[in-house]
Design a protein around this motif. Sequence first.
Motif, PDB file in Angstrom:
ATOM      1  N   TYR A 295      -0.035   3.305  -6.236  1.00 27.61           N
ATOM      2  CA  TYR A 295      -1.351   3.056  -5.657  1.00 27.61           C
ATOM      3  C   TYR A 295      -2.033   1.819  -6.226  1.00 27.61           C
ATOM      4  O   TYR A 295      -2.657   1.068  -5.479  1.00 27.61           O
ATOM      5  CB  TYR A 295      -2.229   4.300  -5.775  1.00 27.61           C
ATOM      6  CG  TYR A 295      -1.698   5.414  -4.923  1.00 27.61           C
ATOM      7  CD1 TYR A 295      -1.930   5.419  -3.548  1.00 27.61           C
ATOM      8  CD2 TYR A 295      -0.924   6.426  -5.461  1.00 27.61           C
ATOM      9  CE1 TYR A 295      -1.410   6.424  -2.741  1.00 27.61           C
ATOM     10  CE2 TYR A 295      -0.399   7.436  -4.660  1.00 27.61           C
ATOM     11  CZ  TYR A 295      -0.642   7.428  -3.299  1.00 27.61           C
ATOM     12  OH  TYR A 295      -0.129   8.414  -2.510  1.00 27.61           O
TER      13      TYR A 295
ATOM     14  N   ALA B 192      -0.312  -1.264  -4.707  1.00 28.30           N
ATOM     15  CA  ALA B 192      -0.695  -1.439  -3.303  1.00 28.30           C
ATOM     16  C   ALA B 192      -2.107  -2.006  -3.192  1.00 28.30           C
ATOM     17  O   ALA B 192      -2.373  -2.874  -2.352  1.00 28.30           O
ATOM     18  CB  ALA B 192      -0.605  -0.107  -2.569  1.00 28.30           C
ATOM     19  N   GLN B 193      -3.002  -1.554  -4.044  1.00 24.72           N
ATOM     20  CA  GLN B 193      -4.369  -2.058  -4.011  1.00 24.72           C
ATOM     21  C   GLN B 193      -4.415  -3.536  -4.418  1.00 24.72           C
ATOM     22  O   GLN B 193      -5.126  -4.330  -3.805  1.00 24.72           O
ATOM     23  CB  GLN B 193      -5.274  -1.239  -4.919  1.00 24.72           C
ATOM     24  CG  GLN B 193      -6.729  -1.639  -4.814  1.00 24.72           C
ATOM     25  CD  GLN B 193      -7.619  -0.795  -5.672  1.00 24.72           C
ATOM     26  OE1 GLN B 193      -7.274  -0.442  -6.785  1.00 24.72           O
ATOM     27  NE2 GLN B 193      -8.790  -0.468  -5.154  1.00 24.72           N
TER      28      GLN B 193
ATOM     29  N   ILE C  98      -2.065  -5.768  -3.999  1.00 25.57           N
ATOM     30  CA  ILE C  98      -1.522  -6.531  -2.868  1.00 25.57           C
ATOM     31  C   ILE C  98      -2.572  -6.666  -1.768  1.00 25.57           C
ATOM     32  O   ILE C  98      -2.791  -7.751  -1.222  1.00 25.57           O
ATOM     33  CB  ILE C  98      -0.239  -5.872  -2.320  1.00 25.57           C
ATOM     34  CG1 ILE C  98       0.887  -5.984  -3.352  1.00 25.57           C
ATOM     35  CG2 ILE C  98       0.169  -6.497  -0.985  1.00 25.57           C
ATOM     36  CD1 ILE C  98       2.087  -5.123  -3.048  1.00 25.57           C
ATOM     37  N   TYR C  99      -3.235  -5.566  -1.445  1.00 24.21           N
ATOM     38  CA  TYR C  99      -4.268  -5.583  -0.403  1.00 24.21           C
ATOM     39  C   TYR C  99      -5.382  -6.571  -0.743  1.00 24.21           C
ATOM     40  O   TYR C  99      -5.774  -7.390   0.085  1.00 24.21           O
ATOM     41  CB  TYR C  99      -4.842  -4.179  -0.213  1.00 24.21           C
ATOM     42  CG  TYR C  99      -6.082  -4.147   0.641  1.00 24.21           C
ATOM     43  CD1 TYR C  99      -6.016  -4.406   2.007  1.00 24.21           C
ATOM     44  CD2 TYR C  99      -7.324  -3.872   0.080  1.00 24.21           C
ATOM     45  CE1 TYR C  99      -7.165  -4.390   2.788  1.00 24.21           C
ATOM     46  CE2 TYR C  99      -8.466  -3.851   0.849  1.00 24.21           C
ATOM     47  CZ  TYR C  99      -8.383  -4.110   2.202  1.00 24.21           C
ATOM     48  OH  TYR C  99      -9.508  -4.104   2.977  1.00 24.21           O
ATOM     49  N   PHE C 100      -5.891  -6.510  -1.967  1.00 24.35           N
ATOM     50  CA  PHE C 100      -6.969  -7.414  -2.352  1.00 24.35           C
ATOM     51  C   PHE C 100      -6.508  -8.868  -2.352  1.00 24.35           C
ATOM     52  O   PHE C 100      -7.246  -9.762  -1.942  1.00 24.35           O
ATOM     53  CB  PHE C 100      -7.545  -7.037  -3.721  1.00 24.35           C
ATOM     54  CG  PHE C 100      -8.604  -5.973  -3.635  1.00 24.35           C
ATOM     55  CD1 PHE C 100      -9.920  -6.307  -3.370  1.00 24.35           C
ATOM     56  CD2 PHE C 100      -8.283  -4.651  -3.809  1.00 24.35           C
ATOM     57  CE1 PHE C 100     -10.904  -5.332  -3.277  1.00 24.35           C
ATOM     58  CE2 PHE C 100      -9.251  -3.671  -3.724  1.00 24.35           C
ATOM     59  CZ  PHE C 100     -10.568  -4.014  -3.452  1.00 24.35           C
TER      60      PHE C 100
ATOM     61  N   GLU D 146      -4.060 -10.275  -0.520  1.00 26.15           N
ATOM     62  CA  GLU D 146      -3.728 -10.776   0.814  1.00 26.15           C
ATOM     63  C   GLU D 146      -4.905 -10.758   1.789  1.00 26.15           C
ATOM     64  O   GLU D 146      -4.993 -11.607   2.663  1.00 26.15           O
ATOM     65  CB  GLU D 146      -2.569  -9.973   1.398  1.00 26.15           C
ATOM     66  CG  GLU D 146      -1.260 -10.193   0.673  1.00 26.15           C
ATOM     67  CD  GLU D 146      -0.117  -9.378   1.248  1.00 26.15           C
ATOM     68  OE1 GLU D 146      -0.339  -8.592   2.198  1.00 26.15           O
ATOM     69  OE2 GLU D 146       1.004  -9.540   0.739  1.00 26.15           O
ATOM     70  N   SER D 147      -5.800  -9.791   1.643  1.00 23.75           N
ATOM     71  CA  SER D 147      -6.850  -9.600   2.647  1.00 23.75           C
ATOM     72  C   SER D 147      -8.226 -10.100   2.228  1.00 23.75           C
ATOM     73  O   SER D 147      -9.070 -10.325   3.087  1.00 23.75           O
ATOM     74  CB  SER D 147      -6.959  -8.115   3.001  1.00 23.75           C
ATOM     75  OG  SER D 147      -5.732  -7.662   3.504  1.00 23.75           O
TER      76      SER D 147
ATOM     77  N   PRO E  74     -10.928  -8.537   0.999  1.00 27.60           N
ATOM     78  CA  PRO E  74     -11.935  -7.744   1.697  1.00 27.60           C
ATOM     79  C   PRO E  74     -13.365  -8.021   1.243  1.00 27.60           C
ATOM     80  O   PRO E  74     -14.297  -7.846   2.018  1.00 27.60           O
ATOM     81  CB  PRO E  74     -11.531  -6.304   1.401  1.00 27.60           C
ATOM     82  CG  PRO E  74     -10.776  -6.390   0.122  1.00 27.60           C
ATOM     83  CD  PRO E  74     -10.064  -7.709   0.167  1.00 27.60           C
TER      84      PRO E  74
END
Length: 70
Positions: free
Chosen positions: A31, A34-35, A37-39, A41-42, A44
């Motif tokens: 987890y 994954a977080q 990677i999300y931050f 690439e995206s 937010p």
Amino acid sequence: MSKIRAVIVDPNVLGCLALSEVAAPKYRQRYHAAQRIYFAESNPVQYANALLKNNSLADPILFFRANHLS
């Protein structure tokens, strides 16, 4: 708290005890990675109207962006 939620949501991957020596590293590996990677690439935060900083559950802070890009 999020470790407990993760075990409830995904018990087959993490095992039945959220705070066990076996489950905790699995949780971080799956987890947290994954977080990150999300931050990365995206981005937010760039699109958020509001941000909640809850490092202290007893004293959460809510930020609102004044001039948000739509």
